[in-house]
Design a protein around this motif. Sequence first.
Motif, short mmCIF file in Angstrom:
data_model
loop_
_atom_site.label_atom_id
_atom_site.label_comp_id
_atom_site.label_asym_id
_atom_site.label_seq_id
_atom_site.Cartn_x
_atom_site.Cartn_y
_atom_site.Cartn_z
N GLN A 13 48.29 44.67 30.31
CA GLN A 13 48.79 44.60 28.93
C GLN A 13 48.05 43.51 28.16
N LEU A 14 47.85 42.36 28.81
CA LEU A 14 47.10 41.28 28.18
C LEU A 14 45.67 41.70 27.93
N GLY A 15 45.09 42.43 28.90
CA GLY A 15 43.74 42.94 28.73
C GLY A 15 43.64 43.89 27.56
N ALA A 16 44.67 44.72 27.32
CA ALA A 16 44.66 45.64 26.18
C ALA A 16 44.63 44.86 24.87
N SER A 17 45.43 43.80 24.81
CA SER A 17 45.45 42.97 23.59
C SER A 17 44.09 42.31 23.37
N GLY A 38 52.16 49.17 33.12
CA GLY A 38 53.29 48.37 33.58
C GLY A 38 52.88 47.00 34.06
N SER A 39 51.57 46.75 34.13
CA SER A 39 51.05 45.46 34.57
C SER A 39 50.94 44.51 33.39
N ARG A 71 46.44 44.00 44.71
CA ARG A 71 46.02 45.32 44.22
C ARG A 71 45.78 45.30 42.72
N GLU A 72 46.61 44.55 42.02
CA GLU A 72 46.45 44.44 40.57
C GLU A 72 45.13 43.76 40.23
N ARG A 73 44.82 42.67 40.96
CA ARG A 73 43.55 41.98 40.72
C ARG A 73 42.37 42.90 41.01
N GLU A 74 42.51 43.71 42.08
CA GLU A 74 41.43 44.64 42.42
C GLU A 74 41.24 45.67 41.31
N THR A 75 42.35 46.19 40.79
CA THR A 75 42.28 47.17 39.70
C THR A 75 41.60 46.58 38.48
N VAL A 76 42.00 45.37 38.14
CA VAL A 76 41.43 44.70 36.97
C VAL A 76 39.92 44.49 37.17
N THR A 77 39.55 44.03 38.36
CA THR A 77 38.13 43.78 38.64
C THR A 77 37.32 45.06 38.56
#
Length: 345
Positions: free
Chosen positions: A249-253, A244-245, A149-155
């Motif tokens: 968080q890495l994407g924000a940076s 919380g992911s 689900r996290e990968r789907e959200t990121v994509t």
Amino acid sequence: MKIAIVDDTPLNLVLMEKLVGHHPGWTPLPFSLPEQALAWCLANEPDLIIVDYMMPGLDGLSFIRRVRAEHARDDVPILMVTASDERKIRYDALEAGANDFLIKPIDAHEFNPRVRNMLMLREAHLATRQRAEVLADEVRRATAEIQARERETVTRLARAAEFRDPETGAHILRMGHYSALIARHLGLHRDYVDAILLAAPMHDVGKLGIPDYILLKAGRLTPEETTIMRRHPVIGYDILKGSGSAIIQLGASIALSHHEKFDGSGYPRGRAGTDIPLEGRIVAVADVFDALTSPRPYKPAWPLERAVAWLKEGRGGHFEPACVDALLANWDEVLAIRERFGAEN
């Protein structure tokens, strides 16, 4: 239940084998040679070990210590048989890892309940182990679902920015894999490499907040338009921060730092050198390289040789030198990524 019986005295061995064999579901495995018994116990998993104390060569205490030295055998119950009721022998056996004792001569009325008690202990251990394995499997499945689900959200976040930008979906795939390539050849942990592969495509999510007349403009931007365009790193950071992911968080940076330059002349904060997060330094190289070698409304794709020369010229200025070197030193992988995800020139 497999019961290994170790005793160098034939009469005792036969007696214990018969006592065990009378019970359905109990399988006696007699050994008169302790070395042979030890080899079997270490290669297999008995449910109970009954071992004599006094044996030539390898005595009962040494036998128990060798078995307990194998971590996987910690929960196998061990019943020691001894002709001595000396306290020190019992203390030593307990210290070595014995669970209970039988005093010779063997009494069937004592032998059977002690063996039964040991096997009940074993069954409890096996049931606990099975529950632990079931729970671990459930945790693995739940974790895999969360990660999916996290990968789907990121994509979806990355694709949302892509729909408003003239860049193609292939761009975010390529630059994500270039970023992972650089991270891997910098010697970073595999978990970080996997995370940056997923997080790097979110670098331009802040373009969701840029007006179309600027984002889609074919010609050069005016100074005022450039100022607005340069807000997208902060907008992207604001969209992604506080998640919380760990990947988001890495994407924000990355969103905030991928337009910083190694010499401090970048934006939005003018950070320099190692003050720029490593992920920002990595993605800066991956993003620029793919942008240069891909067609845009305002330019044709650059030849690879010209893009490589640009990266080399920017070492220590625009780009972290180690990140440039990691990309260019693994050129075959770069070409494979371009081939896999559709080079557009």
